[in-house]
Motif scaffolding. Sequence first.
Motif, PDB file in Angstrom:
ATOM      1  N   THR A  90       4.932  -2.883  21.290  1.00  0.00           N
ATOM      2  CA  THR A  90       5.807  -1.853  21.828  1.00  0.00           C
ATOM      3  C   THR A  90       4.982  -0.920  22.688  1.00  0.00           C
ATOM      4  N   THR A  91       5.630  -0.095  23.466  1.00  0.00           N
ATOM      5  CA  THR A  91       4.945   0.825  24.373  1.00  0.00           C
ATOM      6  C   THR A  91       4.987   2.239  23.812  1.00  0.00           C
ATOM      7  N   VAL A  92       3.821   2.849  23.732  1.00  0.00           N
ATOM      8  CA  VAL A  92       3.707   4.236  23.318  1.00  0.00           C
ATOM      9  C   VAL A  92       3.006   4.968  24.461  1.00  0.00           C
ATOM     10  N   GLY A  93       3.755   5.796  25.163  1.00  0.00           N
ATOM     11  CA  GLY A  93       3.199   6.416  26.363  1.00  0.00           C
ATOM     12  C   GLY A  93       2.927   5.343  27.404  1.00  0.00           C
ATOM     13  N   ARG A  94       1.662   5.205  27.775  1.00  0.00           N
ATOM     14  CA  ARG A  94       1.264   4.177  28.742  1.00  0.00           C
ATOM     15  C   ARG A  94       0.522   3.024  28.075  1.00  0.00           C
ATOM     16  N   GLU A  95       0.456   3.065  26.767  1.00  0.00           N
ATOM     17  CA  GLU A  95      -0.287   2.045  26.037  1.00  0.00           C
ATOM     18  C   GLU A  95       0.645   1.042  25.363  1.00  0.00           C
ATOM     19  N   THR A 130      12.621  -5.639   5.601  1.00  0.00           N
ATOM     20  CA  THR A 130      11.797  -5.738   6.803  1.00  0.00           C
ATOM     21  C   THR A 130      10.839  -4.560   6.827  1.00  0.00           C
ATOM     22  N   THR A 131       9.577  -4.841   7.117  1.00  0.00           N
ATOM     23  CA  THR A 131       8.575  -3.784   7.217  1.00  0.00           C
ATOM     24  C   THR A 131       7.842  -3.904   8.543  1.00  0.00           C
ATOM     25  N   LEU A 132       7.750  -2.796   9.259  1.00  0.00           N
ATOM     26  CA  LEU A 132       6.975  -2.719  10.487  1.00  0.00           C
ATOM     27  C   LEU A 132       5.786  -1.803  10.233  1.00  0.00           C
ATOM     28  N   THR A 133       4.597  -2.222  10.670  1.00  0.00           N
ATOM     29  CA  THR A 133       3.380  -1.452  10.414  1.00  0.00           C
ATOM     30  C   THR A 133       2.604  -1.244  11.711  1.00  0.00           C
ATOM     31  N   LEU A 134       2.235  -0.002  11.974  1.00  0.00           N
ATOM     32  CA  LEU A 134       1.459   0.353  13.160  1.00  0.00           C
ATOM     33  C   LEU A 134      -0.037   0.253  12.883  1.00  0.00           C
ATOM     34  N   PRO A 135      -0.881   0.235  13.926  1.00  0.00           N
ATOM     35  CA  PRO A 135      -2.338   0.167  13.723  1.00  0.00           C
ATOM     36  C   PRO A 135      -2.895   1.320  12.898  1.00  0.00           C
ATOM     37  N   ASN A 136      -2.243   2.492  12.941  1.00  0.00           N
ATOM     38  CA  ASN A 136      -2.735   3.628  12.160  1.00  0.00           C
ATOM     39  C   ASN A 136      -2.294   3.578  10.703  1.00  0.00           C
ATOM     40  N   GLY A 137      -1.581   2.487  10.324  1.00  0.00           N
ATOM     41  CA  GLY A 137      -1.117   2.356   8.944  1.00  0.00           C
ATOM     42  C   GLY A 137       0.271   2.888   8.709  1.00  0.00           C
ATOM     43  N   TRP A 183       3.961   6.886  10.693  1.00  0.00           N
ATOM     44  CA  TRP A 183       4.812   6.120  11.618  1.00  0.00           C
ATOM     45  C   TRP A 183       5.202   6.982  12.819  1.00  0.00           C
ATOM     46  N   PHE A 184       5.663   8.190  12.539  1.00  0.00           N
ATOM     47  CA  PHE A 184       6.053   9.086  13.626  1.00  0.00           C
ATOM     48  C   PHE A 184       4.842   9.487  14.468  1.00  0.00           C
ATOM     49  N   ALA A 185       3.710   9.707  13.808  1.00  0.00           N
ATOM     50  CA  ALA A 185       2.498  10.086  14.532  1.00  0.00           C
ATOM     51  C   ALA A 185       2.029   8.942  15.428  1.00  0.00           C
ATOM     52  N   GLY A 186       2.088   7.724  14.914  1.00  0.00           N
ATOM     53  CA  GLY A 186       1.633   6.574  15.689  1.00  0.00           C
ATOM     54  C   GLY A 186       2.489   6.300  16.904  1.00  0.00           C
ATOM     55  N   LEU A 187       3.755   6.715  16.875  1.00  0.00           N
ATOM     56  CA  LEU A 187       4.651   6.535  18.009  1.00  0.00           C
ATOM     57  C   LEU A 187       4.713   7.779  18.883  1.00  0.00           C
ATOM     58  N   GLY A 188       3.917   8.791  18.526  1.00  0.00           N
ATOM     59  CA  GLY A 188       3.930  10.031  19.298  1.00  0.00           C
ATOM     60  C   GLY A 188       5.196  10.828  19.123  1.00  0.00           C
ATOM     61  N   ARG A 189       5.830  10.699  17.968  1.00  0.00           N
ATOM     62  CA  ARG A 189       7.092  11.384  17.719  1.00  0.00           C
ATOM     63  C   ARG A 189       7.021  12.307  16.508  1.00  0.00           C
ATOM     64  N   ARG A 194      21.570  10.522  15.010  1.00  0.00           N
ATOM     65  CA  ARG A 194      20.512  11.248  14.296  1.00  0.00           C
ATOM     66  C   ARG A 194      19.298  10.373  14.042  1.00  0.00           C
ATOM     67  N   LEU A 195      19.500   9.043  14.058  1.00  0.00           N
ATOM     68  CA  LEU A 195      18.384   8.125  13.824  1.00  0.00           C
ATOM     69  C   LEU A 195      17.689   7.701  15.111  1.00  0.00           C
ATOM     70  N   GLU A 196      18.163   8.190  16.242  1.00  0.00           N
ATOM     71  CA  GLU A 196      17.553   7.803  17.509  1.00  0.00           C
ATOM     72  C   GLU A 196      16.081   8.221  17.537  1.00  0.00           C
ATOM     73  N   GLY A 197      15.211   7.261  17.832  1.00  0.00           N
ATOM     74  CA  GLY A 197      13.784   7.554  17.895  1.00  0.00           C
ATOM     75  C   GLY A 197      12.996   7.083  16.691  1.00  0.00           C
ATOM     76  N   ILE A 198      13.688   6.539  15.665  1.00  0.00           N
ATOM     77  CA  ILE A 198      12.944   6.096  14.488  1.00  0.00           C
ATOM     78  C   ILE A 198      12.405   4.679  14.655  1.00  0.00           C
ATOM     79  N   GLY A 199      13.027   3.878  15.529  1.00  0.00           N
ATOM     80  CA  GLY A 199      12.602   2.490  15.716  1.00  0.00           C
ATOM     81  C   GLY A 199      11.590   2.348  16.833  1.00  0.00           C
ATOM     82  N   VAL A 200      11.340   1.095  17.231  1.00  0.00           N
ATOM     83  CA  VAL A 200      10.422   0.801  18.322  1.00  0.00           C
ATOM     84  C   VAL A 200      11.200   0.253  19.502  1.00  0.00           C
ATOM     85  N   GLU A 201      10.661   0.413  20.688  1.00  0.00           N
ATOM     86  CA  GLU A 201      11.319  -0.075  21.890  1.00  0.00           C
ATOM     87  C   GLU A 201      11.233  -1.595  21.912  1.00  0.00           C
ATOM     88  N   ARG A 202      12.379  -2.251  22.160  1.00  0.00           N
ATOM     89  CA  ARG A 202      12.412  -3.699  22.234  1.00  0.00           C
ATOM     90  C   ARG A 202      13.244  -4.098  23.433  1.00  0.00           C
TER      91      ARG A 202
END
Length: 306
Positions: A99-104, A131-138, A158-164, A291-299
């Motif tokens: 997924t894209t976080v900022g420009r990364e 279903t479990t999704l895990t970011l590099p920061n854990g 999770w929120f920190a890893g997505l910049g949210r 209210r849940l907008e922003g909790i998932g990842v861009e697909r």
Amino acid sequence: MSSHSVRTVRRRTALVAAGAVVLSLSACGPVGGKDPGSSSSSYEPVITTSTTEPPTSSSTSATRGGPRPPAPDAATLVARAKQHMSSMSTVSITGTLYTTVGRETVPVELRSAGSTGDLTSQERHAGASKTTLTLPNGGTLEVQAQGWYHYIRADAKWFAGLGRDDTTLAKYAGEWLKVTRDDSPVDDLRPNSLVKGSFFGKSLTPFDGAKASGSTDRIDGEWVARIDLPTGRGQRASRVMWISLDPAEPEMLRLAYGQSPAQTVYDFSGWNDTNDQFTVPKGARTMTKERLEGIGVERDGVSRAS
């Protein structure tokens, strides 16, 4: 080989490490790179850990250590596999999405297991899965599907890893949130959606099967069928499926879209041998889609249930 031996081999087949199996949520089409299969010298073989289980039948010997089997008829095998898998009630799926976080571009590990629901129905049937999704920061996002409802929990990482981490939704970190399945941000990542959105309905029609080409390949030392499919309806990239050559159990073992680095790959195991009995989380807070907008990842353009 026997059904028990087949499942034992597949359960022990090690999945590719998250860094080695390249999966992309963008799946925007071929952009160069290596193919996840190993049937041709022009491709880089998948890195797997070989099993040590000895052959137990002539069928096992033929698929694991013998000469390359003849290429299967793609349309016939796809039809047989669809018929067989429509009778399967559960499955486990693993992989790494991007997924894209900022420009990364950030990898997200996926683990999804449970009910496949009714794969042949045009409706999105209920069922239980995790279903479990895990970011590099854990950071993790957990989603438990129970019939018509999804229970979702994201931790602070999770929120920190997505910049949210500065969003209003981040204040619910660590809490179970309840939402209807239709409003769930990750409904397309449960087993029913992943299998149905790539192998059934409009995503893979008899016309697509007739245009497919078949060859043989090896996954963890075992000969399997490789089926190259054209881009299907609702798909944005070509697809490759690896299907067992066991005539009694022609199950899908791997699915790939496009080419690396913009590639999506899923590994399938535990067909009809995966737990789908879960306890509903207690004390979940009811939420709306807005209210849940922003909790998932861009697909974008990976797979959608038909």
